[in-house]
Motif scaffolding. Structure first.
Motif, PDB file in Angstrom:
ATOM      1  N   VAL A 163     113.773 -10.383  67.803  1.00  0.00           N
ATOM      2  CA  VAL A 163     113.946 -10.233  69.240  1.00  0.00           C
ATOM      3  C   VAL A 163     112.733  -9.479  69.758  1.00  0.00           C
ATOM      4  N   LEU A 164     112.118  -9.964  70.832  1.00  0.00           N
ATOM      5  CA  LEU A 164     111.000  -9.261  71.436  1.00  0.00           C
ATOM      6  C   LEU A 164     111.467  -7.882  71.866  1.00  0.00           C
ATOM      7  N   THR A 165     110.861  -6.851  71.280  1.00  0.00           N
ATOM      8  CA  THR A 165     111.183  -5.471  71.615  1.00  0.00           C
ATOM      9  C   THR A 165     109.883  -4.724  71.852  1.00  0.00           C
ATOM     10  N   VAL A 166     109.731  -4.209  73.046  1.00  0.00           N
ATOM     11  CA  VAL A 166     108.555  -3.429  73.410  1.00  0.00           C
ATOM     12  C   VAL A 166     108.869  -1.972  73.107  1.00  0.00           C
ATOM     13  N   VAL A 167     107.881  -1.237  72.602  1.00  0.00           N
ATOM     14  CA  VAL A 167     108.089   0.155  72.207  1.00  0.00           C
ATOM     15  C   VAL A 167     107.167   1.088  72.975  1.00  0.00           C
ATOM     16  N   TYR A 168     107.567   2.358  73.003  1.00  0.00           N
ATOM     17  CA  TYR A 168     106.814   3.390  73.704  1.00  0.00           C
ATOM     18  C   TYR A 168     107.115   4.740  73.054  1.00  0.00           C
ATOM     19  N   ALA A 169     106.218   5.702  73.260  1.00  0.00           N
ATOM     20  CA  ALA A 169     106.402   7.048  72.717  1.00  0.00           C
ATOM     21  C   ALA A 169     107.425   7.809  73.549  1.00  0.00           C
ATOM     22  N   THR A 170     108.231   8.626  72.882  1.00  0.00           N
ATOM     23  CA  THR A 170     109.202   9.471  73.573  1.00  0.00           C
ATOM     24  C   THR A 170     108.897  10.949  73.348  1.00  0.00           C
ATOM     25  N   SER A 171     107.789  11.252  72.715  1.00  0.00           N
ATOM     26  CA  SER A 171     107.440  12.638  72.401  1.00  0.00           C
ATOM     27  C   SER A 171     107.017  13.395  73.663  1.00  0.00           C
ATOM     28  N   ASP A 172     107.125  14.715  73.612  1.00  0.00           N
ATOM     29  CA  ASP A 172     106.758  15.557  74.753  1.00  0.00           C
ATOM     30  C   ASP A 172     105.276  15.490  75.085  1.00  0.00           C
ATOM     31  N   ASP A 173     104.426  15.233  74.083  1.00  0.00           N
ATOM     32  CA  ASP A 173     102.987  15.197  74.349  1.00  0.00           C
ATOM     33  C   ASP A 173     102.500  13.825  74.826  1.00  0.00           C
ATOM     34  N   GLY A 174     103.394  12.839  74.952  1.00  0.00           N
ATOM     35  CA  GLY A 174     103.037  11.567  75.573  1.00  0.00           C
ATOM     36  C   GLY A 174     102.560  10.480  74.643  1.00  0.00           C
ATOM     37  N   PHE A 175     102.510  10.732  73.341  1.00  0.00           N
ATOM     38  CA  PHE A 175     102.086   9.703  72.401  1.00  0.00           C
ATOM     39  C   PHE A 175     102.680   9.977  71.029  1.00  0.00           C
ATOM     40  N   VAL A 176     102.631   8.976  70.196  1.00  0.00           N
ATOM     41  CA  VAL A 176     102.964   9.111  68.783  1.00  0.00           C
ATOM     42  C   VAL A 176     101.867   8.397  68.012  1.00  0.00           C
ATOM     43  N   ASN A 177     101.456   8.978  66.896  1.00  0.00           N
ATOM     44  CA  ASN A 177     100.411   8.374  66.077  1.00  0.00           C
ATOM     45  C   ASN A 177     100.914   7.117  65.395  1.00  0.00           C
ATOM     46  N   VAL A 178     100.069   6.116  65.338  1.00  0.00           N
ATOM     47  CA  VAL A 178     100.345   4.886  64.592  1.00  0.00           C
ATOM     48  C   VAL A 178      99.495   4.968  63.338  1.00  0.00           C
ATOM     49  N   ARG A 179     100.150   4.981  62.192  1.00  0.00           N
ATOM     50  CA  ARG A 179      99.489   5.236  60.920  1.00  0.00           C
ATOM     51  C   ARG A 179      99.375   3.980  60.064  1.00  0.00           C
ATOM     52  N   GLN A 180      98.485   4.049  59.099  1.00  0.00           N
ATOM     53  CA  GLN A 180      98.222   2.920  58.212  1.00  0.00           C
ATOM     54  C   GLN A 180      99.431   2.573  57.355  1.00  0.00           C
ATOM     55  N   LYS A 181     100.183   3.574  56.930  1.00  0.00           N
ATOM     56  CA  LYS A 181     101.383   3.405  56.113  1.00  0.00           C
ATOM     57  C   LYS A 181     102.499   4.261  56.703  1.00  0.00           C
ATOM     58  N   PRO A 182     103.754   4.024  56.307  1.00  0.00           N
ATOM     59  CA  PRO A 182     104.865   4.844  56.809  1.00  0.00           C
ATOM     60  C   PRO A 182     104.903   6.197  56.106  1.00  0.00           C
ATOM     61  N   SER A 183     103.924   7.053  56.414  1.00  0.00           N
ATOM     62  CA  SER A 183     103.808   8.385  55.819  1.00  0.00           C
ATOM     63  C   SER A 183     103.035   9.285  56.768  1.00  0.00           C
ATOM     64  N   MET A 184     103.480  10.532  56.916  1.00  0.00           N
ATOM     65  CA  MET A 184     102.778  11.494  57.768  1.00  0.00           C
ATOM     66  C   MET A 184     101.376  11.802  57.228  1.00  0.00           C
ATOM     67  N   LYS A 185     101.143  11.508  55.968  1.00  0.00           N
ATOM     68  CA  LYS A 185      99.837  11.768  55.362  1.00  0.00           C
ATOM     69  C   LYS A 185      98.872  10.588  55.490  1.00  0.00           C
ATOM     70  N   ALA A 186      99.364   9.452  55.936  1.00  0.00           N
ATOM     71  CA  ALA A 186      98.524   8.251  56.059  1.00  0.00           C
ATOM     72  C   ALA A 186      97.556   8.410  57.233  1.00  0.00           C
ATOM     73  N   PRO A 187      96.385   7.762  57.139  1.00  0.00           N
ATOM     74  CA  PRO A 187      95.411   7.846  58.238  1.00  0.00           C
ATOM     75  C   PRO A 187      95.965   7.280  59.553  1.00  0.00           C
ATOM     76  N   VAL A 188      95.558   7.903  60.655  1.00  0.00           N
ATOM     77  CA  VAL A 188      95.955   7.462  61.992  1.00  0.00           C
ATOM     78  C   VAL A 188      95.034   6.317  62.420  1.00  0.00           C
ATOM     79  N   LEU A 189      95.642   5.193  62.829  1.00  0.00           N
ATOM     80  CA  LEU A 189      94.887   4.023  63.278  1.00  0.00           C
ATOM     81  C   LEU A 189      94.684   4.016  64.788  1.00  0.00           C
ATOM     82  N   THR A 190      95.715   4.425  65.517  1.00  0.00           N
ATOM     83  CA  THR A 190      95.675   4.457  66.986  1.00  0.00           C
ATOM     84  C   THR A 190      96.862   5.274  67.455  1.00  0.00           C
TER      85      THR A 190
END
Length: 168
Positions: free
Chosen positions: A26-53
């Motif tokens: 199903v087409l689902t559009v996503v957005y950040a809900t964090s207080d600082d206005g963004f969430v990092n998009v990482r290479q892998k599902p890990s907080m240690k993975a490099p940030v891509l955008t």
């Protein structure tokens, strides 16, 4: 085969058909809900993975990325041409499919383009994303000229009528 066996097979077939619809993307559009206005998009599902955008909050009533899947607490998202993983606790979802309405709109091409408003020249030719054939787009939509329109608070998404099929 007995009548009970035939009824059982009929029920199983109906359930399988219902599950097939729910198994579709199903087409689902996503957005950040964090207080600082963004969430990092990482290479892998890990907080240690490099940030891509970054995935940002709503812009003109429209999320800034597309959900491509989920794994545990992580969401696989596309932002522009970059696909990576965002931590799900900071990702909100926006969809135009409730699953209860008829008719509903389905992507009809192997690569179905979805466009957004273009305020520079007033056209509807800015590519927002693409989805694969069979993706459920909406059961909440309207028709406008040669487009099906998914309405948001400000910007809308447009799918050419030749690129989608209405299922009744």
């Amino acid at each position: 085969m007995s009548n009970i066996g035939k009824r059982f097979l009929s029920v199983v077939a109906a359930l399988m058909m219902g599950c097939a619809i729910w198994a579709q993307d199903v087409l689902t559009v996503v957005y950040a809900t964090s207080d600082d206005g963004f969430v990092n998009v990482r290479q892998k599902p890990s907080m240690k993975a490099p940030v891509l955008t970054k995935l940002y909050q709503f812009s003109h009533g429209l999320g800034s990325g597309v959900l491509r899947g989920k794994s545990g607490n992580w969401c696989k998202v596309s932002v522009g041409k970059i696909t990576g993983w965002a931590y799900g606790a900071y990702v909100g979802e926006q969809s135009w499919y409730e699953g209860t309405g008829q008719p509903y709109l389905v992507a009809a091409k192997n690569v179905t383009p979805i466009y957004t408003d273009n305020y520079k020249d007033g056209g509807n030719d800015v590519l927002f994303t693409t989805v694969s054939k069979g993706t459920i787009l909406a059961d909440q939509f309207k028709e406008e000229g040669m487009y099906y329109v998914l309405v948001t608070a400000h910007d809308n998404l447009y799918i050419k009528k030749t690129d989608a099929q209405v299922i009744r």
